[in-house]
Write a protein that holds these residues in place. Structure first.
Motif, PDB file in Angstrom:
ATOM      1  N   LEU A   8      19.470  -9.160  22.865  1.00 39.80           N
ATOM      2  CA  LEU A   8      20.318  -8.003  23.155  1.00 39.80           C
ATOM      3  C   LEU A   8      20.152  -6.910  22.106  1.00 39.80           C
ATOM      4  CD1 LEU A   8      23.562  -9.845  24.299  1.00 39.80           C
ATOM      5  CD2 LEU A   8      22.171  -8.308  25.711  1.00 39.80           C
ATOM      6  N   ALA A   9      20.029  -7.313  20.849  1.00 44.15           N
ATOM      7  CA  ALA A   9      19.842  -6.335  19.773  1.00 44.15           C
ATOM      8  C   ALA A   9      18.522  -5.584  19.943  1.00 44.15           C
ATOM      9  CB  ALA A   9      19.887  -7.023  18.416  1.00 44.15           C
ATOM     10  N   ILE A  10      17.468  -6.311  20.284  1.00 47.88           N
ATOM     11  CA  ILE A  10      16.156  -5.683  20.477  1.00 47.88           C
ATOM     12  C   ILE A  10      16.199  -4.691  21.644  1.00 47.88           C
ATOM     13  CG2 ILE A  10      13.766  -6.110  21.160  1.00 47.88           C
ATOM     14  CD1 ILE A  10      13.941  -8.766  19.635  1.00 47.88           C
ATOM     15  N   ILE A  11      16.858  -5.083  22.726  1.00 49.17           N
ATOM     16  CA  ILE A  11      16.991  -4.179  23.872  1.00 49.17           C
ATOM     17  C   ILE A  11      17.760  -2.923  23.473  1.00 49.17           C
ATOM     18  CG2 ILE A  11      18.007  -3.903  26.173  1.00 49.17           C
ATOM     19  CD1 ILE A  11      17.518  -6.885  26.626  1.00 49.17           C
ATOM     20  N   SER A  12      18.825  -3.111  22.704  1.00 49.88           N
ATOM     21  CA  SER A  12      19.616  -1.955  22.282  1.00 49.88           C
ATOM     22  C   SER A  12      18.788  -1.020  21.394  1.00 49.88           C
ATOM     23  CB  SER A  12      20.879  -2.401  21.548  1.00 49.88           C
ATOM     24  OG  SER A  12      20.596  -2.904  20.257  1.00 49.88           O
ATOM     25  N   PHE A  13      17.937  -1.593  20.527  1.00 51.14           N
ATOM     26  CA  PHE A  13      17.081  -0.758  19.674  1.00 51.14           C
ATOM     27  C   PHE A  13      16.169   0.128  20.534  1.00 51.14           C
ATOM     28  CE2 PHE A  13      17.056  -4.248  16.176  1.00 51.14           C
ATOM     29  CZ  PHE A  13      18.353  -3.927  15.845  1.00 51.14           C
TER      30      PHE A  13
ATOM     31  N   ILE B  82      26.286  -1.012  25.243  1.00 54.88           N
ATOM     32  CA  ILE B  82      26.667  -2.255  25.918  1.00 54.88           C
ATOM     33  C   ILE B  82      25.924  -3.436  25.305  1.00 54.88           C
ATOM     34  CG2 ILE B  82      26.521  -3.540  28.087  1.00 54.88           C
ATOM     35  CD1 ILE B  82      27.045  -0.901  29.549  1.00 54.88           C
ATOM     36  N   CYS B  83      24.618  -3.296  25.123  1.00 57.58           N
ATOM     37  CA  CYS B  83      23.813  -4.386  24.563  1.00 57.58           C
ATOM     38  C   CYS B  83      24.194  -4.651  23.111  1.00 57.58           C
ATOM     39  CB  CYS B  83      22.323  -4.042  24.652  1.00 57.58           C
ATOM     40  SG  CYS B  83      21.673  -3.989  26.339  1.00 57.58           S
ATOM     41  N   TYR B  84      24.380  -3.589  22.334  1.00 59.74           N
ATOM     42  CA  TYR B  84      24.691  -3.744  20.910  1.00 59.74           C
ATOM     43  C   TYR B  84      26.059  -4.389  20.714  1.00 59.74           C
ATOM     44  CZ  TYR B  84      25.280  -2.601  15.974  1.00 59.74           C
ATOM     45  OH  TYR B  84      25.481  -2.680  14.617  1.00 59.74           O
ATOM     46  N   VAL B  85      27.053  -3.889  21.430  1.00 60.69           N
ATOM     47  CA  VAL B  85      28.414  -4.422  21.288  1.00 60.69           C
ATOM     48  C   VAL B  85      28.489  -5.862  21.774  1.00 60.69           C
ATOM     49  CG1 VAL B  85      30.806  -4.197  22.080  1.00 60.69           C
ATOM     50  CG2 VAL B  85      29.525  -2.169  21.385  1.00 60.69           C
ATOM     51  N   THR B  86      27.795  -6.170  22.874  1.00 54.71           N
ATOM     52  CA  THR B  86      27.788  -7.546  23.375  1.00 54.71           C
ATOM     53  C   THR B  86      27.174  -8.479  22.345  1.00 54.71           C
ATOM     54  OG1 THR B  86      27.574  -6.772  25.663  1.00 54.71           O
ATOM     55  CG2 THR B  86      27.021  -9.064  25.233  1.00 54.71           C
ATOM     56  N   SER B  87      26.082  -8.046  21.724  1.00 55.02           N
ATOM     57  CA  SER B  87      25.452  -8.849  20.676  1.00 55.02           C
ATOM     58  C   SER B  87      26.419  -9.074  19.520  1.00 55.02           C
ATOM     59  CB  SER B  87      24.189  -8.143  20.167  1.00 55.02           C
ATOM     60  OG  SER B  87      23.592  -8.861  19.116  1.00 55.02           O
ATOM     61  N   ALA B  88      27.161  -8.024  19.152  1.00 55.89           N
ATOM     62  CA  ALA B  88      28.116  -8.137  18.044  1.00 55.89           C
ATOM     63  C   ALA B  88      29.273  -9.064  18.391  1.00 55.89           C
ATOM     64  CB  ALA B  88      28.643  -6.750  17.684  1.00 55.89           C
ATOM     65  N   LEU B  89      29.772  -8.966  19.619  1.00 57.05           N
ATOM     66  CA  LEU B  89      30.900  -9.809  20.037  1.00 57.05           C
ATOM     67  C   LEU B  89      30.511 -11.278  20.120  1.00 57.05           C
ATOM     68  CD1 LEU B  89      32.539  -7.579  22.811  1.00 57.05           C
ATOM     69  CD2 LEU B  89      33.385  -8.008  20.490  1.00 57.05           C
ATOM     70  N   LEU B  90      29.263 -11.537  20.493  1.00 55.71           N
ATOM     71  CA  LEU B  90      28.795 -12.920  20.569  1.00 55.71           C
ATOM     72  C   LEU B  90      28.743 -13.580  19.194  1.00 55.71           C
ATOM     73  CD1 LEU B  90      25.943 -12.735  23.255  1.00 55.71           C
ATOM     74  CD2 LEU B  90      28.181 -13.830  23.471  1.00 55.71           C
TER      75      LEU B  90
END
Length: 222
Positions: A23-28, A40-48
């Motif tokens: 998810l982090a790579i996709i957000s980058f 969405i991708c960054y926050v989801t990665s952080a929440l996980l």
């Protein structure tokens, strides 16, 4: 019969950790142009980040690899966001560079010091140690507030580059969030520096003990 070796990489919290990395790579990839999807991708990665910790405790699958993966993903995620912010706000590039350097180096040094001391988690600090570190890692509300506030600051800086948001108190919502959360980010950076100081002292203590033991062994040999 020999025991079957467990596959640490397939532990539930580590699978969640791999998902965080993806998810982090996709957000980058989408950060420079697609704000909503990147957020969405960054926050989801952080929440996980919170989910994998609960999973580790629930399934009794806490591992050193998982702790390393968790820390590295946190640091890499924040670094990737700061690199994007540096391109959005070139006037403040130096401060993003300093923040990134502090975040990565101090946390790495602290995690390494924990590892060489043989502790299972970077959160298992000496309860008789620094009171700020003790509060930071033993009070879940404080830890959540600091981490959430830090993420809110950088995320708000990112979003406000694309959107103003509704007006609140005469300024855009995202700018207001950045202003309110900025002190938290500053304190979080100071705590990261404290991580580095504590780690340096711990490693220096280990060095002294090892050198003293080596000198004693040499004396006996002579």
């Amino acid at each position: 019969m020999p025991e079957t070796q467990e596959n640490i990489f397939l532990f539930v919290p580590n699978i969640i950790g791999f998902a965080r990395v993806i998810l982090a790579i996709i957000s980058f990839y989408y950060m420079p142009t697609h704000c909503v999807f990147a957020v969405i991708c960054y926050v989801t990665s952080a929440l996980l980040d919170a989910v994998d910790g609960h999973a580790a405790r629930f399934f009794n699958q806490s591992t050193k690899f998982g702790a390393m993966l968790d820390q590295l993903t946190d640091r890499a995620g924040t670094a990737g966001l700061m690199m994007t912010l540096a391109t959005f706000y070139p006037k403040y590039t130096f401060w993003f560079q300093i923040s990134m350097a502090i975040d990565i180096t101090c946390h790495w040094l602290y995690l390494h010091s924990v590892t060489v001391q043989g502790k299972a988690s970077h959160k298992l600090i000496d309860m008789s140690g620094n009171p700020i570190m003790r509060l930071y890692y033993t009070n879940k509300n404080v830890l959540f507030f600091m981490c959430a506030g830090n993420e809110a600051f950088y995320a708000a800086l990112y979003v406000m580059y694309f959107y103003t948001g509704p007006t609140v108190l005469g300024i855009g919502l995202y700018k207001l969030i950045a202003l309110v959360s900025m002190p938290v980010a500053v304190v979080k950076a100071a705590i990261s520096v404290l991580h580095g100081i504590v780690a340096s002292m711990n490693i220096a203590s280990l060095d002294c003990a090892e050198r003293a033991a080596a000198a004693q062994k040499q004396d006996k040999a002579n």
